[in-house]
Write a protein that holds these residues in place. Structure first.
Motif, PDB file in Angstrom:
ATOM      1  N   ASN A  28       1.995   8.926  10.896  1.00  0.00           N
ATOM      2  CA  ASN A  28       1.039   9.304   9.860  1.00  0.00           C
ATOM      3  C   ASN A  28       0.813   8.097   8.964  1.00  0.00           C
ATOM      4  N   LEU A  29      -0.186   7.299   9.334  1.00  0.00           N
ATOM      5  CA  LEU A  29      -0.445   6.072   8.594  1.00  0.00           C
ATOM      6  C   LEU A  29      -0.934   6.329   7.178  1.00  0.00           C
ATOM      7  N   ASP A  30      -1.415   7.549   6.893  1.00  0.00           N
ATOM      8  CA  ASP A  30      -1.879   7.840   5.543  1.00  0.00           C
ATOM      9  C   ASP A  30      -0.743   7.794   4.526  1.00  0.00           C
ATOM     10  N   HIS A  31       0.514   7.833   4.998  1.00  0.00           N
ATOM     11  CA  HIS A  31       1.636   7.688   4.067  1.00  0.00           C
ATOM     12  C   HIS A  31       1.613   6.327   3.381  1.00  0.00           C
ATOM     13  N   LEU A  32       0.916   5.355   3.985  1.00  0.00           N
ATOM     14  CA  LEU A  32       0.802   4.045   3.349  1.00  0.00           C
ATOM     15  C   LEU A  32       0.101   4.126   1.994  1.00  0.00           C
ATOM     16  N   PHE A  33      -0.749   5.130   1.827  1.00  0.00           N
ATOM     17  CA  PHE A  33      -1.528   5.210   0.600  1.00  0.00           C
ATOM     18  C   PHE A  33      -0.722   5.762  -0.579  1.00  0.00           C
ATOM     19  N   GLY A  34       0.585   5.997  -0.367  1.00  0.00           N
ATOM     20  CA  GLY A  34       1.465   6.289  -1.487  1.00  0.00           C
ATOM     21  C   GLY A  34       1.955   5.025  -2.178  1.00  0.00           C
ATOM     22  N   LEU A  35       1.657   3.866  -1.587  1.00  0.00           N
ATOM     23  CA  LEU A  35       2.170   2.608  -2.124  1.00  0.00           C
ATOM     24  C   LEU A  35       1.623   2.223  -3.504  1.00  0.00           C
ATOM     25  N   PRO A  36       0.362   2.530  -3.859  1.00  0.00           N
ATOM     26  CA  PRO A  36      -0.080   2.185  -5.218  1.00  0.00           C
ATOM     27  C   PRO A  36       0.771   2.839  -6.304  1.00  0.00           C
ATOM     28  N   GLY A  37       1.168   4.087  -6.074  1.00  0.00           N
ATOM     29  CA  GLY A  37       2.059   4.734  -7.035  1.00  0.00           C
ATOM     30  C   GLY A  37       3.414   4.062  -7.078  1.00  0.00           C
ATOM     31  N   ALA A  38       3.915   3.651  -5.904  1.00  0.00           N
ATOM     32  CA  ALA A  38       5.191   2.948  -5.847  1.00  0.00           C
ATOM     33  C   ALA A  38       5.108   1.608  -6.569  1.00  0.00           C
ATOM     34  N   GLN A  39       3.956   0.952  -6.461  1.00  0.00           N
ATOM     35  CA  GLN A  39       3.757  -0.329  -7.153  1.00  0.00           C
ATOM     36  C   GLN A  39       3.920  -0.147  -8.661  1.00  0.00           C
ATOM     37  N   ILE A  40       3.317   0.884  -9.215  1.00  0.00           N
ATOM     38  CA  ILE A  40       3.413   1.142 -10.652  1.00  0.00           C
ATOM     39  C   ILE A  40       4.859   1.412 -11.047  1.00  0.00           C
ATOM     40  N   THR A  41       5.556   2.209 -10.232  1.00  0.00           N
ATOM     41  CA  THR A  41       6.956   2.535 -10.523  1.00  0.00           C
ATOM     42  C   THR A  41       7.834   1.295 -10.484  1.00  0.00           C
ATOM     43  N   LEU A  42       7.637   0.436  -9.484  1.00  0.00           N
ATOM     44  CA  LEU A  42       8.455  -0.767  -9.366  1.00  0.00           C
ATOM     45  C   LEU A  42       8.227  -1.719 -10.532  1.00  0.00           C
ATOM     46  N   GLU A  43       6.977  -1.846 -10.973  1.00  0.00           N
ATOM     47  CA  GLU A  43       6.690  -2.731 -12.099  1.00  0.00           C
ATOM     48  C   GLU A  43       7.313  -2.196 -13.384  1.00  0.00           C
ATOM     49  N   ALA A  44       7.179  -0.874 -13.613  1.00  0.00           N
ATOM     50  CA  ALA A  44       7.656  -0.293 -14.861  1.00  0.00           C
ATOM     51  C   ALA A  44       9.179  -0.164 -14.897  1.00  0.00           C
ATOM     52  N   SER A  45       9.785   0.182 -13.761  1.00  0.00           N
ATOM     53  CA  SER A  45      11.218   0.481 -13.748  1.00  0.00           C
ATOM     54  C   SER A  45      12.099  -0.708 -13.411  1.00  0.00           C
ATOM     55  N   LEU A  46      11.627  -1.580 -12.524  1.00  0.00           N
ATOM     56  CA  LEU A  46      12.485  -2.642 -12.021  1.00  0.00           C
ATOM     57  C   LEU A  46      11.908  -4.043 -12.192  1.00  0.00           C
ATOM     58  N   GLY A  47      10.731  -4.141 -12.795  1.00  0.00           N
ATOM     59  CA  GLY A  47      10.159  -5.467 -13.038  1.00  0.00           C
ATOM     60  C   GLY A  47       9.774  -6.203 -11.775  1.00  0.00           C
ATOM     61  N   LEU A  48       9.302  -5.464 -10.760  1.00  0.00           N
ATOM     62  CA  LEU A  48       8.886  -6.072  -9.500  1.00  0.00           C
ATOM     63  C   LEU A  48       7.387  -5.878  -9.291  1.00  0.00           C
ATOM     64  N   ARG A  49       6.763  -6.865  -8.668  1.00  0.00           N
ATOM     65  CA  ARG A  49       5.341  -6.757  -8.363  1.00  0.00           C
ATOM     66  C   ARG A  49       5.096  -7.278  -6.938  1.00  0.00           C
ATOM     67  N   PRO A  50       3.982  -6.898  -6.314  1.00  0.00           N
ATOM     68  CA  PRO A  50       3.698  -7.360  -4.955  1.00  0.00           C
ATOM     69  C   PRO A  50       3.559  -8.871  -4.881  1.00  0.00           C
ATOM     70  N   THR A  51       4.021  -9.426  -3.779  1.00  0.00           N
ATOM     71  CA  THR A  51       3.881 -10.869  -3.559  1.00  0.00           C
ATOM     72  C   THR A  51       2.504 -11.240  -3.028  1.00  0.00           C
ATOM     73  N   GLY A  52       1.752 -10.256  -2.550  1.00  0.00           N
ATOM     74  CA  GLY A  52       0.463 -10.536  -1.926  1.00  0.00           C
ATOM     75  C   GLY A  52       0.563 -10.748  -0.428  1.00  0.00           C
ATOM     76  N   GLN A  53       1.722 -10.459   0.147  1.00  0.00           N
ATOM     77  CA  GLN A  53       1.897 -10.592   1.591  1.00  0.00           C
ATOM     78  C   GLN A  53       2.438  -9.297   2.186  1.00  0.00           C
ATOM     79  N   ALA A  54       2.032  -9.032   3.421  1.00  0.00           N
ATOM     80  CA  ALA A  54       2.540  -7.901   4.192  1.00  0.00           C
ATOM     81  C   ALA A  54       2.510  -8.297   5.656  1.00  0.00           C
ATOM     82  N   GLY A  55       3.233  -7.567   6.481  1.00  0.00           N
ATOM     83  CA  GLY A  55       3.258  -7.858   7.906  1.00  0.00           C
ATOM     84  C   GLY A  55       3.364  -6.592   8.730  1.00  0.00           C
ATOM     85  N   VAL A  56       2.752  -6.610   9.896  1.00  0.00           N
ATOM     86  CA  VAL A  56       2.856  -5.519  10.863  1.00  0.00           C
ATOM     87  C   VAL A  56       3.641  -6.054  12.056  1.00  0.00           C
ATOM     88  N   CYS A  57       4.757  -5.402  12.371  1.00  0.00           N
ATOM     89  CA  CYS A  57       5.666  -5.885  13.408  1.00  0.00           C
ATOM     90  C   CYS A  57       5.536  -5.028  14.665  1.00  0.00           C
TER      91      CYS A  57
END
Length: 213
Positions: A28-57
């Motif tokens: 279910n590739l649509d689970h990927l679209f939960g990532l914007p919410g995760a991005q907000i949580t990571l920035e607010a809770s742990l001080g992390l932000r996306p590097t601008g890179q991703a990979g498909v293995c």
């Protein structure tokens, strides 16, 4: 007795699947679209932000020609300035479609397109995972130079398991093939409300030497 054992619970389950009584889990590739919410949580809770890179293995089967599909994927993702994709192999024989895009929403969409394109070309059985890189916000709590993080951490990644439709955190250390399991457990708890986190810890596979930063 041996024959009866062979047709025990495991055999019955197999026949149920073959006869359509139950259905195996589907990607279910649509689970990927939960990532914007995760991005907000990571920035607010742990001080992390996306590097601008991703990979498909993925792991190509012997004799499969990636060149035609790679060309099509590259054309599909030629969506404007700042979008780059290239293909490379790691030391373990896995192939990666590596994508760079400073817009995290666009990066997610492009990863979705890569997975879908490979899937539509018959590569679904070879798709393994998609990986998104995160790094400390300068001056934030996770920035080692600010005294709030561990300089031994080599990176922070969210791994999406294609066949499971679930995520898990991967935090490799600078030391060769070691990981920060405490940090991974913290990330797992932190993101539980945003993403479908993988409950089976044995499936939190290490991805040593991955070409995503």
């Amino acid at each position: 007795d041996e024959a009866r054992g062979a047709n025990g619970p495991r055999g019955v389950k197999l026949f149920d699947v073959l006869l359509g009584r139950t259905k195996p889990a589907q990607p279910n590739l649509d689970h990927l679209f939960g990532l914007p919410g995760a991005q907000i949580t990571l920035e607010a809770s742990l001080g992390l932000r996306p590097t601008g890179q991703a990979g498909v293995c993925f792991k190509p089967a012997t004799g499969q020609d990636f060149s035609q599909t790679a060309s099509e994927v590259t054309q599909l993702l030629d969506l404007g300035e700042g979008v780059k994709i290239h293909e490379e192999s790691d030391s373990y024989g896995y192939r990666w479609a590596v994508i760079a895009d400073d817009d995290f929403g666009d990066l997610i969409n492009e990863v979705h397109v890569v997975n879908t394109t490979l899937q539509d070309h018959g590569w679904g059985p070879q798709l393994l995972c998609s990986v998104f890189g995160f790094s400390p916000i300068p001056g934030g709590a996770a920035d080692p130079t600010a005294g709030g993080g561990a300089p031994s951490v080599a990176g922070t990644y969210l791994v999406y398991l294609y066949k499971r439709g679930s995520f898990y955190p991967f935090v490799p250390l600078q030391a060769a093939e070691k990981r920060d399991t405490d940090r991974e457990r913290l990330l797992n708890v932190t993101l539980a409300t945003d993403l479908s986190m993988e409950p089976d810890l044995e499936r939190w596979f290490p991805l040593w030497g991955l070409p995503v930063h």
